[in-house]
Design an enzyme around this catalytic site. Structure first.
Site, PDB file in Angstrom:
ATOM      1  N   THR A  19       0.836  -1.199   0.000  1.00 36.64           N
ATOM      2  CA  THR A  19       0.000   0.000   0.000  1.00 36.64           C
ATOM      3  C   THR A  19       0.870   1.248   0.000  1.00 36.64           C
ATOM      4  OG1 THR A  19      -1.593  -1.237   1.285  1.00 36.64           O
ATOM      5  CG2 THR A  19      -1.909   1.143   1.182  1.00 36.64           C
ATOM      6  N   GLU A  71       1.416  -3.526  14.466  1.00 39.46           N
ATOM      7  CA  GLU A  71       0.158  -3.294  13.750  1.00 39.46           C
ATOM      8  C   GLU A  71      -1.026  -3.572  14.674  1.00 39.46           C
ATOM      9  OE1 GLU A  71      -0.629  -5.828  10.354  1.00 39.46           O
ATOM     10  OE2 GLU A  71      -1.704  -4.181   9.399  1.00 39.46           O
TER      11      GLU A  71
END
Lengths: 420, 374
Positions: A161, A246
């Site tokens: 991304t 994360e």
């Protein structure tokens, strides 16, 4: 010298920090109702006032405080409705890559990379998935070869991304093919702008749109050996650290947060075209039969319960009743719910969802969103991987048997990439 | 259940759990299946001593009642679910709460101490035959005759009907709902015992045949009980959802233990992905059920107007998913899971009962749809 921070050895208390932060925010940070600043400008503003990387050591550009202080900062911003860097790009760069470099990088690497990262000058992304697959991350086949005083990188990464707008990617690659897969991995920092041998392509999504997902090709990319993060062969541990950050960030207990977007960008992201309120409008303004109404009610109930579930897990991670992979429970719930929500929109809108007036292609219709809706149940770990994590790591059920675990990687059966 | 329990709540949970494990283990629950009432009053007095029956009052000796009685009560309900425990905790709690919320000082003083000590048992006579839970469809009438209230009609699915000393009756008056407290032995009250699929929970029909009570027995105002009834239903649903969470959580726990020790094809059966992935989904449902139940309990304590809406969402979600957890655990357990010998049917019984009472998930979903339509 910034107020409240002195060279004294005593650390500022969280409460004192909170007071100081509130005062600064009230005067210096734009409100969420002001015109939105982009993440880079916001990050720079924080850095210049020593609010960037609050839990990073001062020698690497941080404020030398703790994650409790960092959390207090986010809480103050939420409370005062201030714009702070948020969203996926911020989460990955400051919330995940920063702390991973801090944990695994050499002193020189930290001095070299972290201040620019925390200032927002360098945006970092992760280069993990490959065309050959994403779930089996430890099976990476991007090749890192030592050649005298440099490394040479060959292969391809995919589903990265934001690579087209980032400055560095932390790349998981194979440096040793003669040992089992988890032990032959390394992580290396790859500069993404104007690097010879590197090609970055944005992937055109099924919707027809060029999104944030990218594919990178490495063709004899030469990297200095100082770009290695961690030791050769410790890449899997580095990747695990990334994923831990994360999860922590998703629970708002880490160095960064995904949180509600407070930066003012894209205010409809969480409840846009096909969110519960749009479904509500469909229910109210269109003739809906009982079967559709039930689907809409299910989607609505799921959205309410989902928000309460995330809040509960975040609170649990904070107070310690929840540990480890609980982010996967939220992720799984949200992914399933979102997909179901989009599916429901097809039921609710019928022809209105797939045909529109005017000769131009439009992307803001239920049908087009549906085409990409499986992205959400795949990205960030597929539903199936989340179910493995929940059952194995949270509940302690036996791991999936794997045929490649203790086999030298060059003897492991490997399939072909999805497409070349 | 709430992730941020206070020390007092933790202690309350622990004493509740230890008491249930010691006094009504599953073996006792099985024995009570044969009994008429499903529980012993002496045992209920012991439970009362732990504080189960005084969460909603009375205010005694300056100690005061819990500032968060619903959030305390769901702790007991969840523990009862874990042990599929006997006892009229839900109806006694609802009647006590109704007294706390709506009762006069005299009404409270007359009944709350006896409920708190466990000497008296009260139940709520709400629903009517034919699975009627919507007050708008009630046939039971409350008619004023001077300073006497005359009750006529039949109430169904009344928990602990044969052991109750008092009923809180919800009836229709011409222009609204009226609630009254009626002694079980009053003239014109007939209790017809019934059984349920649950091992220990007994229900019954209660018929009021022109039963006359003084207006001092009316709880709240004549024809003005609508909001109170709604709030009582919300409390009942919160307790029921908490119990369902306990039932599903415990069932999943022992099913995982069993599935870890049972082997097929040379592997523990819970190592098969076909089961692991379903178990992961169950974990998501359970976490969601806990979250929405907590939110409902807090909304009730806070008198948050959202509680009405949350109660419907909670019953629609928890009432569907927690019985589904139990049902799939039966499948994982295999053939032994559909025998009398295995304990899982005790849990399936309680889950299936709770699913049905105070409106099915489907009923509540219909309410959500009506609300969504605006």
């Amino acid at each position: 010298m910034v107020a409240g921070l002195s060279d004294e050895m005593t650390m500022e208390s969280v409460e004192a920090f909170r007071t100081r932060t509130r005062a600064w925010m009230a005067s210096a940070l734009p409100s969420v109702e002001d015109p939105p600043l982009d993440s880079h400008a916001l990050q720079r503003l924080l850095f210049d006032n020593r609010f960037a990387g609050i839990a990073f050591p001062r020698e690497y550009g941080g404020a030398g405080l703790t994650l409790e202080h960092q959390k207090a900062f986010f809480d103050c911003a939420a409370d005062l409705l201030r714009q702070v860097p948020a969203g996926y790009d911020h989460l990955v760069s400051v919330g995940m890559l920063g702390p991973t470099i801090l944990e695994h990088g050499s002193h020189e690497a930290k001095l070299r990379f972290l201040p620019a990262l925390l200032r927002g000058d360098d945006v970092w992304i992760q280069l993990l998935s490959e065309p050959r697959g994403g779930s089996d991350m430890a099976g990476a086949t991007t090749r890192l070869t030592r050649d005298g005083h440099v490394y040479v990188l060959n292969g391809a990464k995919m589903w990265s991304t934001g690579a087209h707008v980032a400055d560095y990617g932390l790349c998981l690659c194979r440096s040793d093919w003669d040992v089992p897969k988890h032990r032959g991995l390394s992580t290396v920092a790859v500069p993404l702008r104007g690097t010879p041998g590197l090609t970055i392509e944005r992937i055109r999504a099924a919707s027809g749109e060029a999104g944030d997902f990218c594919q990178e090709f490495f063709d004899d990319v030469v990297l200095p050996t100082e770009n290695l993060i961690g030791e050769e062969g410790t890449g899997w541990a580095v990747a695990q650290t990334l994923l831990l950050h994360e999860r922590n960030a998703a629970g708002s207990i880490g160095y960064g947060h995904l949180g509600p977007r407070l930066s003012g960008e894209d205010p409809t992201a969480s409840d846009g075209l096909l969110g519960p309120s749009a479904l509500l409008a469909a229910l109210r303004h269109r003739r809906t039969n009982g079967a559709v109404a039930t689907k809409l009610a299910n989607a609505y109930i799921e959205s309410v319960v989902g928000a309460l579930t995330s809040a509960r897990i975040m609170a649990g991670l904070r107070v310690g009743t929840h540990r480890g992979g609980w982010g996967s429970v939220s992720k799984l719930q949200a992914s399933v719910a979102k997909h179901e929500c989009i599916r429901t929109s097809l039921a609710a809108l019928g022809a209105e969802g797939v045909i529109w007036d005017g000769a131009d292609v439009r992307l803001d219709n239920a049908g087009t969103v549906w085409l990409g809706s499986r992205g959400g149940t795949l990205a960030g770990g597929s539903n199936e991987m989340q179910r493995n994590i929940v059952s194995e790591r949270l509940l302690g059920l036996p791991r999936e048997p794997s045929l490649d675990r203790d086999v030298p990687f060059n003897q492991v059966l490997r399939g072909l990439p999805a497409f070349e | 259940m709430n992730v941020e329990l206070s020390q007092e709540q933790e202690a309350f949970r622990n004493t509740t759990r230890r008491f249930l494990e010691a006094r009504v283990p599953l073996l006792v629950v099985r024995q009570l299946y044969e009994s008429h009432d499903g529980f012993e009053r002496s045992w209920w007095r012991e439970a009362a001593e732990l504080g189960w029956t005084s969460l909603f009052g009375p205010e005694v000796g300056g100690g005061g009642i819990s500032p968060i009685p619903t959030r305390d009560a769901v702790i007991v309900a969840e523990e009862m679910g874990r042990m599929v425990a006997p006892g009229p905790f839900l109806p006694v709690s609802v009647v006590a709460a109704a007294l706390l919320w709506e009762g006069t000082a005299t009404q409270r003083a007359d009944l709350l101490p006896a409920l708190a000590s466990g000497d008296s048992i009260a139940s709520w006579a709400l629903a009517e035959p034919g699975d009627v839970w919507d007050p708008a469809s009630f046939m039971t009438r409350a008619v004023l005759d001077g300073d006497i209230m005359v009750l006529t009609g039949t109430k169904a699915y009344v928990e602990a009907a044969t052991t109750s000393d008092h009923f809180l009756v919800t009836a229709r008056t011409d222009d609204g709902l009226t609630q009254a407290l009626v002694a079980a032995n009053a003239d014109g009250v007939t209790v017809t015992p019934g059984r349920s699929i649950d091992m220990t929970r007994r229900f019954g029909l209660v018929t009021f045949d022109g039963t006359r009570v003084p207006t001092s027995a009316v709880l709240g105002t004549v024809a003005g009980a609508g909001p109170a009834v709604e709030r009582q239903v919300q409390l009942a649903i919160a307790l029921q959802c908490a119990e369902l969470v306990g039932v599903a959580q415990r069932t999943l726990e022992f099913t995982l233990e069993y599935g870890s020790s049972r082997h097929a094809f040379g592997r523990p059966i819970v190592s098969f992905q076909a089961l692991k992935h379903r178990i992961a989904d169950m974990t998501v449902w359970l976490e969601g059920s806990k979250a929405v139940t907590d939110a409902l309990a807090q909304a009730i304590d806070d008198e948050d107007p959202e509680s009405l809406h949350l109660a419907r969402i909670a019953k629609a979600y928890v009432g569907e998913h927690c019985p589904d957890v139990v049902d799939d655990c039966v499948q994982i357990t295999g053939g032994i899971g559909v025998t009398w010998e295995h304990d899982i049917h005790l849990y399936n019984r309680r889950a299936t009962l709770d699913r049905a009472l105070y409106g099915t998930p489907e009923d509540h979903k219909e309410q959500v749809i009506t609300w969504l339509r605006g």
